[in-house]
Design a protein around this motif. Structure first.
Motif, PDB file in Angstrom:
ATOM      1  N   THR A   6       0.837  -1.210   0.000  1.00 19.99           N
ATOM      2  CA  THR A   6       0.000   0.000   0.000  1.00 19.99           C
ATOM      3  C   THR A   6       0.867   1.253   0.000  1.00 19.99           C
ATOM      4  N   TRP A 205      -8.654   6.000  -4.720  1.00 24.52           N
ATOM      5  CA  TRP A 205      -8.192   5.004  -3.749  1.00 24.52           C
ATOM      6  C   TRP A 205      -7.247   5.648  -2.728  1.00 24.52           C
ATOM      7  N   VAL A 209      -7.599   5.819   1.336  1.00 26.94           N
ATOM      8  CA  VAL A 209      -6.632   5.219   2.263  1.00 26.94           C
ATOM      9  C   VAL A 209      -6.094   6.284   3.220  1.00 26.94           C
ATOM     10  N   LEU A 228      -0.349   1.757   7.366  1.00 26.70           N
ATOM     11  CA  LEU A 228      -0.261   1.335   5.961  1.00 26.70           C
ATOM     12  C   LEU A 228       0.248  -0.100   5.822  1.00 26.70           C
ATOM     13  N   SER A 231      -3.073  -5.089   6.622  1.00 29.41           N
ATOM     14  CA  SER A 231      -3.870  -5.520   5.466  1.00 29.41           C
ATOM     15  C   SER A 231      -5.125  -4.648   5.404  1.00 29.41           C
ATOM     16  N   PRO A 232      -5.724  -4.489   4.219  1.00 28.76           N
ATOM     17  CA  PRO A 232      -6.962  -3.706   4.125  1.00 28.76           C
ATOM     18  C   PRO A 232      -8.040  -4.239   5.078  1.00 28.76           C
TER      19      PRO A 232
END
Ligand SMILES: [Zn+2]
Length: 244
Positions: A6, A205, A209, A228, A231-232
């Motif tokens: 990310t 995106w 984030v 960051l 994990s999402p």
């Protein structure tokens, strides 16, 4: 292509934000495909570059995409549900360079436009002038009955043939969607530009984030790098707790 972190994608977005359209796509591809030397990316024919961008789009966001278009006749807004496979052109073009063309006694050798060429013409406002410059840069030699000639001496029909030969050799460079308006039945061809499409998605995106980072850092006092690195799914879990 390595697994995408990310933080790396965010850094590429940040660098690309101050760059022109052609340059920012290269910044993105260079960050995501570190195994391909930047010089090689610069010299990729535009269609091959766009093929790579489509591949990246599928890896990042999946193969389904929604593209918007406006009917030029009645201004109806169209939402187009597409699959990357619909846009990806099976390359049957020649990858050999230089390309050659023989017609009306003329013999031409030329190469396909690449990102360097696009960056060169980005500031040119006239489409005709930009096309001329592009042809000038890509034309390697031209002669008629053995006599060398300059671009200015080539008939317009021959230049059209060069355009057509370039498109045939690098078909992914110019994707046209065959559209029809449900409101007024008008039909037209719309250009699909993966470079600007992907950049818009990555911008949206990145902002999402960064907003998550803001909310989590504020709630838990975690640092940006740690957030960051999650994990999402894990970020989303904590975010849901914060927003409850
Ligand atoms: Zn319409």
């Amino acid at each position: 292509m390595a697994a995408i972190a990310t933080a790396d994608l965010l850094t590429a977005w940040e660098r690309g934000s101050s760059q022109s359209g052609s340059r920012r796509l290269l910044t993105l591809l260079a960050a995501m495909y570190p195994e391909i030397p930047e010089q090689q990316l610069l010299k990729l024919p535009i269609g091959q570059r766009d093929g790579l961008a489509l591949e990246l789009r599928e890896i990042l966001f999946g193969s389904q995409l929604i593209s918007l278009s406006v009917c030029p006749s009645c201004s109806e807004r169209l939402e187009l549900a597409l699959d990357v496979a619909d846009i990806k052109v099976a390359s049957n073009g020649s990858t050999e360079t230089p390309l050659t063309l023989e017609a009306e006694g003329f013999e031409l050798r030329f190469r396909l436009p690449d990102s360097q060429d696009l960056m060169f013409i980005e500031a040119v406002s006239s489409i005709d002038a930009a096309r001329r410059i592009l042809l000038q840069r890509c034309l390697l030699s031209a002669s008629r009955n053995g006599q060398l000639c300059a671009l200015e001496q080539l008939p317009e029909q021959i230049l059209d043939n060069v355009d057509a030969a370039m498109s045939a050799a690098d078909p992914q460079a110019d994707v046209q969607l065959d559209l029809s308006c449900p409101a007024c039945q008008h039909s037209w061809l719309a250009t699909f530009d993966i470079a600007s499409f992907l950049w818009s998605e990555i911008s949206a995106w990145a902002q999402r984030v960064l907003n998550e980072v803001h909310l989590l850092a504020k709630a838990y006092c975690w640092c940006e790098a740690d957030i960051l690195a999650m994990s999402p799914a894990r970020r989303r879990f904590y975010l849901e707790r914060v927003l409850q």
